[in-house]
Design an enzyme around this catalytic site. Structure first.
Site, PDB file in Angstrom:
ATOM      1  N   CYS A   1      61.172  69.167   3.964  1.00  0.00           N
ATOM      2  CA  CYS A   1      62.190  68.562   4.822  1.00  0.00           C
ATOM      3  C   CYS A   1      62.233  69.291   6.150  1.00  0.00           C
ATOM      4  O   CYS A   1      62.621  70.464   6.209  1.00  0.00           O
ATOM      5  CB  CYS A   1      63.553  68.602   4.147  1.00  0.00           C
ATOM      6  N   GLY A   2      61.862  68.584   7.219  1.00  0.00           N
ATOM      7  CA  GLY A   2      61.828  69.195   8.541  1.00  0.00           C
ATOM      8  C   GLY A   2      63.200  69.479   9.117  1.00  0.00           C
ATOM      9  O   GLY A   2      63.413  70.529   9.734  1.00  0.00           O
ATOM     10  N   HIS A   3      64.146  68.557   8.923  1.00  0.00           N
ATOM     11  CA  HIS A   3      65.469  68.801   9.506  1.00  0.00           C
ATOM     12  C   HIS A   3      66.138  69.998   8.834  1.00  0.00           C
ATOM     13  O   HIS A   3      66.889  70.744   9.477  1.00  0.00           O
ATOM     14  CB  HIS A   3      66.333  67.529   9.438  1.00  0.00           C
TER      15      HIS A   3
ATOM     16  N   GLY B   1      61.770  65.099  10.201  1.00  0.00           N
ATOM     17  CA  GLY B   1      60.748  66.098  10.533  1.00  0.00           C
ATOM     18  C   GLY B   1      59.419  65.873   9.853  1.00  0.00           C
ATOM     19  O   GLY B   1      58.349  65.946  10.485  1.00  0.00           O
TER      20      GLY B   1
END
Length: 341
Positions: free
Chosen positions: A104-106, A262
């Protein structure tokens, strides 16, 4: 009133009430509940093994923290766990309304900014974070954070599926998770915030239909072999002329990502690079449904099994919204929570 307040603190610090401590943040509007204290120690050396233990033995805690009344249908979480690699800083599991993400990018951006805001790292100093999808390296640049993602690659292109009499054309790419990409302009799909409920329903329907007809096989890890979400993209429905495009991602059990996603922009970078639409080290801005942006670039290429993969760099901003001490009473009839969508 002062006596009552003191009695609350004194009483809740005693007895057999279990508590879990969290920091809540948002990245471009997408929520993140960071669970840093009170969660059971998870077994396994690899993060994927810890993910399996959490799913099999502690999933009720995910539900309690993600679902109502403590959360909501679009809540997202990050559980801090022990690291996998000797030279990493920590590990993390990602949670949502359906289960557990692979990357998970965020969340990486928010965790990095939290580390910076509390003084754990300084400007330009790196974090090495173990995720189920692999090692991610991030750093805070003060106002924003950036991370080098796991190898991202194009899986299949120019596929189509019929849903309720309409043909949808899509590509599939991996950026830490598998996504199906659908051109909203080609299919006359409105990506405005006012259309969010229709987008959630359509995206979830498409995700389920595609997942039933197509297997997404990760070349190394079977635990990563599933379609995580559908991303509608548009080059015409942007708020700012400097933006390359807009993303609306529908993932898990119909969650709508408030950020540009992301891992999604990483997978999109792989698609654009493969189509010669994003050159090495060129940076583009991708908007969310709210109009806030992530920047993404391709920093290099790598052979990843049989795929010509890229190494994306993603950046964005994140902010703290709260600190919570959640109380879990054993006799609460809503122990597992509930969701209204």
């Amino acid at each position: 009133m002062i006596k009552f307040a003191h009695q609350i603190d004194q009483s809740l610090s005693m007895g057999a009430i279990s508590t879990i401590h969290t920091i809540d943040m948002h990245t471009a509007g997408e929520p993140l509940r960071i669970i840093y204290k009170g969660f059971p120690l998870l077994s396994g050396r690899r993060i994927i093994e810890k993910r399996k233990d959490c799913l099999e033995n502690h999933d009720h805690l995910r539900k309690q923290l993600m679902f109502e009344p403590r959360g909501h249908a679009d809540m997202y979480g990050a559980i801090l766990v022990g690291k996998e690699r000797d030279d990493s800083d920590f590990g993390v599991l990602f949670t949502h309304n359906e289960g557990y993400s692979t990357m998970c990018g965020h969340a990486i951006i928010a965790l990095t900014q939290l580390a910076y805001k509390i003084g754990h790292i300084g400007t330009g100093e790196t974090l090495r974070i173990d995720t189920p999808a692999g090692l991610v390296i991030s750093k805070s640049m003060g106002k924003f954070a950036e991370f080098i993602n796991v190898p991202s690659f194009v899986y299949k292109t120019e596929l189509n599926i019929e849903v309720r009499g309409k043909i949808y054309v899509f590509d599939i790419a991996f950026g830490g998770a598998f996504y199906a990409f659908i051109d909203a302009d080609l299919h006359n799909i409105d990506l405005s915030a006012e259309n969010h409920q229709i987008l959630k329903h359509l995206g979830y329907t498409l995700k389920c239909e595609i997942a039933q007809t197509l297997l997404c096989l990760h070349p190394y890890y079977s635990e990563l072999s599933f379609l995580y979400g559908v991303i509608f993209y548009s080059s015409k429905q942007v708020n700012e002329p400097s933006s390359h495009s807009k993303h609306v991602c529908i993932f898990a059990d119909g969650e709508l990502d408030r950020s540009p996603t992301g891992t999604g922009v990483s997978a999109r970078a792989a698609l654009l690079h493969a189509k010669d639409s994003l050159a090495l080290n060129d940076t583009i801005k991708i908007e969310s449904i709210l109009g806030y942006c992530f920047e993404v670039s391709v920093t290099g290429g790598i052979q990843y099994a049989n795929y010509d993969a890229v190494i994306p760099k993603v950046s964005g901003e994140a902010y703290i919204t709260g600190k919570h001490e959640f109380i879990l009473e054993d006799d609460d009839p809503l122990t597992d929570g509930f969701i209204f969508k």
